[in-house]
Design a protein around this motif. Structure first.
Motif, PDB file in Angstrom:
ATOM      1  N   ASP A 288      13.729  47.578 -33.469  1.00  0.00           N
ATOM      2  CA  ASP A 288      15.102  47.439 -33.974  1.00  0.00           C
ATOM      3  C   ASP A 288      16.157  47.928 -32.581  1.00  0.00           C
ATOM      4  O   ASP A 288      17.139  47.268 -32.483  1.00  0.00           O
TER       5      ASP A 288
ATOM      6  N   LYS B 278      19.190  46.106 -30.298  1.00  0.00           N
ATOM      7  CA  LYS B 278      20.670  46.804 -30.338  1.00  0.00           C
ATOM      8  C   LYS B 278      21.177  47.003 -29.004  1.00  0.00           C
ATOM      9  O   LYS B 278      22.247  46.918 -28.745  1.00  0.00           O
ATOM     10  N   THR B 279      20.084  47.958 -28.392  1.00  0.00           N
ATOM     11  CA  THR B 279      20.672  48.664 -27.148  1.00  0.00           C
ATOM     12  C   THR B 279      20.261  48.233 -25.866  1.00  0.00           C
ATOM     13  O   THR B 279      20.968  48.400 -24.989  1.00  0.00           O
TER      14      THR B 279
END
Length: 360
Positions: A210, A214-215
Protein backbone atom coordinates in the motif's frame (compact mmCIF):
# COMPACT_ATOMS: atom_id res chain seq x y z
CA UNK A 1 11.99 -2.26 -19.50
CA UNK A 2 11.17 1.43 -19.85
CA UNK A 3 11.24 2.14 -16.13
CA UNK A 4 14.11 4.08 -14.60
CA UNK A 5 16.80 1.99 -12.93
CA UNK A 6 17.48 3.05 -9.33
CA UNK A 7 20.06 0.45 -8.33
CA UNK A 8 22.54 -1.58 -10.37
CA UNK A 9 24.83 -4.22 -8.83
CA UNK A 10 27.58 -5.56 -11.09
CA UNK A 11 30.05 -8.41 -10.46
CA UNK A 12 29.84 -8.04 -6.66
CA UNK A 13 32.16 -10.40 -4.75
CA UNK A 14 32.54 -10.32 -0.95
CA UNK A 15 34.61 -12.49 1.37
CA UNK A 16 34.88 -12.77 5.16
CA UNK A 17 38.06 -13.64 7.03
CA UNK A 18 37.25 -16.15 9.78
CA UNK A 19 39.26 -18.36 12.14
CA UNK A 20 38.47 -21.28 9.81
CA UNK A 21 39.69 -19.43 6.70
CA UNK A 22 38.28 -17.16 3.97
CA UNK A 23 34.56 -17.49 3.31
CA UNK A 24 33.61 -16.41 -0.23
CA UNK A 25 30.10 -15.31 0.71
CA UNK A 26 29.18 -13.41 -2.49
CA UNK A 27 30.56 -14.58 -5.85
CA UNK A 28 29.85 -12.25 -8.78
CA UNK A 29 26.29 -11.03 -8.14
CA UNK A 30 24.50 -8.94 -10.82
CA UNK A 31 21.12 -7.37 -9.97
CA UNK A 32 18.95 -4.42 -11.01
CA UNK A 33 16.15 -2.59 -9.21
CA UNK A 34 13.69 -0.35 -11.07
CA UNK A 35 11.60 2.63 -9.96
CA UNK A 36 8.45 1.65 -8.04
CA UNK A 37 9.11 -2.10 -8.33
CA UNK A 38 9.71 -4.89 -5.82
CA UNK A 39 12.69 -7.20 -6.19
CA UNK A 40 12.59 -10.32 -4.01
CA UNK A 41 15.86 -12.12 -3.25
CA UNK A 42 15.19 -15.71 -2.18
CA UNK A 43 17.24 -18.73 -1.14
CA UNK A 44 18.16 -20.91 1.83
CA UNK A 45 19.91 -19.52 4.90
CA UNK A 46 23.54 -18.75 4.06
CA UNK A 47 22.93 -18.20 0.34
CA UNK A 48 24.13 -14.57 0.54
CA UNK A 49 20.83 -12.63 0.57
CA UNK A 50 21.47 -10.51 3.67
CA UNK A 51 25.17 -9.94 2.89
CA UNK A 52 24.17 -8.49 -0.50
CA UNK A 53 21.83 -5.90 1.04
CA UNK A 54 24.26 -5.10 3.87
CA UNK A 55 26.80 -4.20 1.16
CA UNK A 56 24.21 -1.83 -0.36
CA UNK A 57 23.74 -0.19 3.07
CA UNK A 58 27.50 -0.13 3.81
CA UNK A 59 27.03 -2.09 7.03
CA UNK A 60 29.21 -5.16 6.41
CA UNK A 61 30.89 -6.50 9.55
CA UNK A 62 34.55 -5.62 10.17
CA UNK A 63 35.92 -8.90 8.78
CA UNK A 64 34.02 -8.43 5.49
CA UNK A 65 35.87 -7.31 2.37
CA UNK A 66 34.50 -6.32 -1.04
CA UNK A 67 36.82 -8.06 -3.51
CA UNK A 68 35.26 -6.71 -6.70
CA UNK A 69 32.18 -5.06 -8.16
CA UNK A 70 30.14 -1.87 -8.17
CA UNK A 71 26.84 -0.78 -6.63
CA UNK A 72 25.46 2.20 -8.59
CA UNK A 73 22.58 4.13 -7.05
CA UNK A 74 20.68 6.68 -9.15
CA UNK A 75 18.84 9.26 -7.05
CA UNK A 76 16.06 11.38 -8.55
CA UNK A 77 14.81 12.79 -5.25
CA UNK A 78 15.90 16.36 -5.89
CA UNK A 79 14.34 16.43 -9.36
CA UNK A 80 17.67 15.90 -11.07
CA UNK A 81 19.40 12.58 -11.75
CA UNK A 82 22.39 11.97 -9.45
CA UNK A 83 24.45 8.78 -9.90
CA UNK A 84 26.58 7.55 -7.03
CA UNK A 85 28.83 4.50 -6.58
CA UNK A 86 28.00 3.35 -3.06
CA UNK A 87 31.13 1.22 -2.55
CA UNK A 88 33.30 4.33 -2.92
CA UNK A 89 31.77 5.89 0.22
CA UNK A 90 33.20 5.52 3.72
CA UNK A 91 30.89 4.22 6.47
CA UNK A 92 30.62 7.77 7.82
CA UNK A 93 29.61 9.14 4.39
CA UNK A 94 27.05 6.33 3.97
CA UNK A 95 25.46 7.24 7.32
CA UNK A 96 25.36 10.94 6.48
CA UNK A 97 24.28 10.80 2.82
CA UNK A 98 22.52 7.48 2.16
CA UNK A 99 21.37 5.41 5.17
CA UNK A 100 17.85 6.30 6.26
CA UNK A 101 17.82 9.33 4.00
CA UNK A 102 17.77 7.68 0.55
CA UNK A 103 17.94 3.95 1.29
CA UNK A 104 16.25 2.64 4.44
CA UNK A 105 16.15 -0.85 5.92
CA UNK A 106 13.62 -2.79 7.97
CA UNK A 107 15.26 -5.62 9.91
CA UNK A 108 13.95 -9.02 10.95
CA UNK A 109 13.47 -8.38 14.65
CA UNK A 110 11.97 -4.98 15.54
CA UNK A 111 13.28 -5.15 19.11
CA UNK A 112 16.88 -5.00 17.89
CA UNK A 113 16.06 -1.89 15.80
CA UNK A 114 14.26 0.10 18.52
CA UNK A 115 15.81 1.86 21.51
CA UNK A 116 14.02 0.54 24.63
CA UNK A 117 14.75 3.77 26.57
CA UNK A 118 13.15 6.20 24.08
CA UNK A 119 9.46 6.83 23.26
CA UNK A 120 8.66 5.67 19.73
CA UNK A 121 7.69 9.21 18.68
CA UNK A 122 11.21 10.49 19.42
CA UNK A 123 12.71 7.59 17.48
CA UNK A 124 10.62 8.39 14.37
CA UNK A 125 11.53 12.10 14.62
CA UNK A 126 15.27 11.44 15.08
CA UNK A 127 16.13 10.79 11.40
CA UNK A 128 14.26 13.87 10.14
CA UNK A 129 15.98 16.07 12.74
CA UNK A 130 19.43 14.61 11.89
CA UNK A 131 19.27 14.50 8.08
CA UNK A 132 17.09 17.50 7.27
CA UNK A 133 17.31 19.66 10.43
CA UNK A 134 13.49 19.55 10.50
CA UNK A 135 11.92 21.66 13.27
CA UNK A 136 10.62 19.75 16.29
CA UNK A 137 7.00 20.76 15.54
CA UNK A 138 7.18 19.69 11.88
CA UNK A 139 8.93 16.41 12.74
CA UNK A 140 6.28 15.68 15.40
CA UNK A 141 3.42 16.28 12.95
CA UNK A 142 5.05 14.06 10.29
CA UNK A 143 5.71 11.29 12.86
CA UNK A 144 1.99 11.27 13.81
CA UNK A 145 1.06 11.05 10.11
CA UNK A 146 3.51 8.16 9.60
CA UNK A 147 2.07 6.22 12.55
CA UNK A 148 -1.36 6.71 11.00
CA UNK A 149 -0.02 5.61 7.58
CA UNK A 150 1.34 2.34 9.01
CA UNK A 151 -2.03 1.60 10.61
CA UNK A 152 -1.45 2.41 14.28
CA UNK A 153 -4.64 3.63 15.96
CA UNK A 154 -4.60 6.76 18.11
CA UNK A 155 -1.20 7.78 16.70
CA UNK A 156 -0.82 10.91 18.82
CA UNK A 157 -1.34 8.93 22.02
CA UNK A 158 1.11 6.25 20.84
CA UNK A 159 3.90 8.82 20.27
CA UNK A 160 4.64 8.61 24.00
CA UNK A 161 4.67 4.78 24.15
CA UNK A 162 7.88 2.80 24.70
CA UNK A 163 8.68 -0.27 22.54
CA UNK A 164 7.92 -2.76 25.35
CA UNK A 165 4.36 -1.39 25.55
CA UNK A 166 3.61 -2.48 21.96
CA UNK A 167 2.89 -5.89 20.40
CA UNK A 168 5.35 -7.46 17.90
CA UNK A 169 3.20 -6.41 14.93
CA UNK A 170 2.94 -2.81 16.18
CA UNK A 171 6.68 -2.63 16.80
CA UNK A 172 7.32 -3.77 13.22
CA UNK A 173 4.93 -1.05 12.00
CA UNK A 174 6.89 1.52 14.03
CA UNK A 175 10.16 0.29 12.45
CA UNK A 176 8.56 0.76 9.00
CA UNK A 177 7.44 4.29 10.02
CA UNK A 178 11.04 5.09 11.07
CA UNK A 179 12.34 3.72 7.75
CA UNK A 180 9.89 5.94 5.81
CA UNK A 181 10.48 9.08 7.91
CA UNK A 182 13.04 10.64 5.54
CA UNK A 183 11.17 9.69 2.32
CA UNK A 184 13.79 7.20 1.03
CA UNK A 185 13.83 6.06 -2.58
CA UNK A 186 14.61 2.43 -1.71
CA UNK A 187 13.20 0.38 1.16
CA UNK A 188 15.05 -2.85 1.99
CA UNK A 189 13.05 -5.40 4.01
CA UNK A 190 15.17 -8.19 5.49
CA UNK A 191 12.64 -10.93 6.37
CA UNK A 192 10.38 -8.33 8.05
CA UNK A 193 7.61 -10.79 8.93
CA UNK A 194 9.57 -13.82 10.20
CA UNK A 195 8.98 -13.14 13.91
CA UNK A 196 5.26 -12.41 13.45
CA UNK A 197 2.22 -14.66 13.35
CA UNK A 198 0.55 -15.38 10.00
CA UNK A 199 -2.32 -12.87 10.24
CA UNK A 200 0.04 -10.04 11.23
CA UNK A 201 2.44 -11.12 8.45
CA UNK A 202 -0.30 -10.65 5.86
CA UNK A 203 -1.14 -7.19 7.25
CA UNK A 204 2.52 -6.07 7.16
CA UNK A 205 2.88 -7.28 3.54
CA UNK A 206 -0.31 -5.44 2.54
CA UNK A 207 0.92 -2.35 4.36
CA UNK A 208 4.25 -2.28 2.46
CA UNK A 209 2.42 -2.79 -0.88
CA UNK A 210 0.00 0.00 0.00
CA UNK A 211 2.82 2.40 0.95
CA UNK A 212 4.59 1.53 -2.31
CA UNK A 213 1.48 2.47 -4.32
CA UNK A 214 1.17 5.79 -2.47
CA UNK A 215 4.84 6.81 -2.54
CA UNK A 216 6.33 5.08 -5.62
CA UNK A 217 9.20 3.73 -3.49
CA UNK A 218 11.32 0.80 -4.79
CA UNK A 219 11.48 -2.24 -2.50
CA UNK A 220 14.00 -5.06 -2.03
CA UNK A 221 12.58 -8.04 -0.15
CA UNK A 222 14.85 -10.65 1.43
CA UNK A 223 13.03 -13.87 2.28
CA UNK A 224 13.16 -17.66 2.16
CA UNK A 225 9.35 -17.82 2.09
CA UNK A 226 8.15 -18.21 -1.50
CA UNK A 227 4.57 -17.61 -0.35
CA UNK A 228 5.61 -14.07 0.60
CA UNK A 229 7.34 -13.63 -2.78
CA UNK A 230 4.17 -14.58 -4.67
CA UNK A 231 2.29 -11.80 -2.87
CA UNK A 232 4.77 -8.94 -3.20
CA UNK A 233 7.38 -9.34 -5.95
CA UNK A 234 7.55 -8.00 -9.49
CA UNK A 235 10.97 -9.54 -10.09
CA UNK A 236 12.68 -12.46 -8.31
CA UNK A 237 16.35 -13.38 -7.90
CA UNK A 238 17.11 -16.89 -6.59
CA UNK A 239 20.46 -17.15 -4.77
CA UNK A 240 22.53 -20.21 -3.97
CA UNK A 241 26.07 -20.33 -2.52
CA UNK A 242 26.68 -16.60 -3.02
CA UNK A 243 25.48 -16.47 -6.63
CA UNK A 244 22.25 -15.58 -8.42
CA UNK A 245 21.30 -18.88 -10.11
CA UNK A 246 17.98 -17.76 -11.61
CA UNK A 247 16.23 -14.43 -12.06
CA UNK A 248 13.10 -13.32 -13.83
CA UNK A 249 9.66 -11.80 -13.52
CA UNK A 250 7.68 -13.23 -10.61
CA UNK A 251 5.35 -15.20 -12.91
CA UNK A 252 8.34 -16.62 -14.86
CA UNK A 253 9.95 -17.95 -11.67
CA UNK A 254 6.67 -19.38 -10.35
CA UNK A 255 5.16 -20.78 -13.56
CA UNK A 256 8.23 -21.55 -15.70
CA UNK A 257 11.23 -22.15 -13.37
CA UNK A 258 14.30 -23.53 -15.14
CA UNK A 259 16.95 -24.13 -12.46
CA UNK A 260 16.82 -27.41 -10.46
CA UNK A 261 17.42 -25.42 -7.25
CA UNK A 262 14.32 -23.28 -7.96
CA UNK A 263 12.41 -26.53 -8.64
CA UNK A 264 13.50 -27.72 -5.21
CA UNK A 265 12.47 -24.50 -3.45
CA UNK A 266 9.02 -24.54 -5.09
CA UNK A 267 8.55 -28.25 -4.34
CA UNK A 268 9.39 -27.63 -0.67
CA UNK A 269 6.55 -25.12 -0.22
CA UNK A 270 3.79 -26.61 1.98
CA UNK A 271 0.74 -27.47 -0.17
CA UNK A 272 -2.67 -28.45 1.27
CA UNK A 273 -3.88 -29.93 -2.02
CA UNK A 274 -1.15 -32.52 -2.44
CA UNK A 275 -1.57 -36.25 -1.70
CA UNK A 276 2.08 -36.56 -0.62
CA UNK A 277 2.46 -37.63 2.98
CA UNK A 278 6.02 -36.30 3.34
CA UNK A 279 7.04 -32.67 2.67
CA UNK A 280 9.70 -32.47 -0.05
CA UNK A 281 13.19 -31.33 1.02
CA UNK A 282 16.21 -30.54 -1.14
CA UNK A 283 18.72 -33.36 -0.48
CA UNK A 284 22.08 -32.69 1.18
CA UNK A 285 23.34 -29.54 2.93
CA UNK A 286 24.01 -26.04 1.59
CA UNK A 287 27.45 -25.64 -0.01
CA UNK A 288 30.27 -24.77 2.40
CA UNK A 289 31.63 -21.43 1.16
CA UNK A 290 34.98 -22.09 2.84
CA UNK A 291 35.60 -24.60 0.03
CA UNK A 292 36.78 -23.69 -3.43
CA UNK A 293 34.07 -24.29 -6.02
CA UNK A 294 34.84 -26.42 -9.02
CA UNK A 295 31.94 -26.48 -11.40
CA UNK A 296 28.40 -25.83 -10.17
CA UNK A 297 28.13 -25.43 -6.37
CA UNK A 298 24.69 -27.07 -6.50
CA UNK A 299 25.90 -30.18 -8.38
CA UNK A 300 26.25 -32.44 -5.30
CA UNK A 301 22.59 -31.84 -4.35
CA UNK A 302 21.21 -31.86 -7.89
CA UNK A 303 19.71 -35.13 -9.11
CA UNK A 304 19.68 -33.69 -12.65
CA UNK A 305 23.42 -32.83 -12.57
CA UNK A 306 25.41 -33.50 -15.76
CA UNK A 307 29.10 -34.46 -15.91
CA UNK A 308 30.00 -30.91 -16.92
CA UNK A 309 28.42 -29.58 -13.67
CA UNK A 310 31.32 -31.09 -11.69
CA UNK A 311 33.93 -29.43 -13.90
CA UNK A 312 32.65 -26.07 -15.16
CA UNK A 313 30.49 -23.40 -13.58
CA UNK A 314 27.45 -22.71 -15.79
CA UNK A 315 26.99 -19.22 -17.27
CA UNK A 316 23.65 -17.39 -17.20
CA UNK A 317 21.56 -18.70 -20.11
CA UNK A 318 18.81 -16.47 -21.49
CA UNK A 319 15.31 -17.98 -21.37
CA UNK A 320 13.51 -14.74 -22.30
CA UNK A 321 14.55 -11.07 -22.30
CA UNK A 322 13.71 -10.94 -18.59
CA UNK A 323 14.41 -14.53 -17.50
CA UNK A 324 17.88 -16.06 -17.00
CA UNK A 325 19.14 -19.23 -15.30
CA UNK A 326 22.64 -20.58 -14.59
CA UNK A 327 22.21 -24.27 -15.41
CA UNK A 328 23.87 -26.44 -18.05
CA UNK A 329 20.44 -28.00 -18.69
CA UNK A 330 19.71 -24.94 -20.84
CA UNK A 331 22.70 -25.56 -23.13
CA UNK A 332 21.67 -26.56 -26.67
CA UNK A 333 23.61 -29.85 -26.37
CA UNK A 334 22.12 -30.82 -22.99
CA UNK A 335 19.72 -33.76 -22.74
CA UNK A 336 16.03 -32.83 -22.53
CA UNK A 337 15.21 -32.64 -18.82
CA UNK A 338 12.02 -31.06 -17.50
CA UNK A 339 10.86 -30.28 -13.98
CA UNK A 340 9.47 -33.10 -11.80
CA UNK A 341 5.86 -34.14 -12.58
CA UNK A 342 4.71 -33.37 -9.01
CA UNK A 343 5.94 -29.78 -9.40
CA UNK A 344 4.24 -29.46 -12.82
CA UNK A 345 0.98 -30.49 -11.16
CA UNK A 346 1.49 -28.02 -8.34
CA UNK A 347 2.23 -25.13 -10.75
CA UNK A 348 -0.87 -26.04 -12.76
CA UNK A 349 -2.97 -25.92 -9.57
CA UNK A 350 -1.42 -22.57 -8.59
CA UNK A 351 -2.32 -21.15 -11.99
CA UNK A 352 -5.90 -22.42 -11.79
CA UNK A 353 -6.27 -21.01 -8.26
CA UNK A 354 -5.02 -17.56 -9.32
CA UNK A 355 -7.32 -17.65 -12.36
CA UNK A 356 -10.37 -18.63 -10.24
CA UNK A 357 -9.63 -15.72 -7.88
CA UNK A 358 -9.73 -13.34 -10.83
CA UNK A 359 -5.97 -12.92 -11.14
CA UNK A 360 -3.98 -12.79 -14.36
Amino acid sequence: MNKDKVLSIRNLSISFQTSAGEVNAIRGVNLDLYQGETLAIVGESGSGKSVTVKAIMGILSGNGKVKSGTIDFTSRKSGEEIKEELLSFSKKEMRRRINGRRIAMVFQDPMTSLNPTMPIGSQIMEGMRYHYKTSKKEAYEKAVKLLDLVGITEPEKRMKSYPHQLSGGMRQRVVIAIALSCDPEILICDEPTTALDVTIQAKILELIKDIQKKTGISVIYITHDLGVVAKVADYVAVMYAGKVVEKGLSEEIFYDPRHPYTWGLLSAMPDLDTNDEVLYTIPGSPFNLLNKTEGDAFAERNRFALNIDYRLEPPMFEVTETHYAATWLLHENAPAVSMPEALKERIKRMGEEVHSLGGE
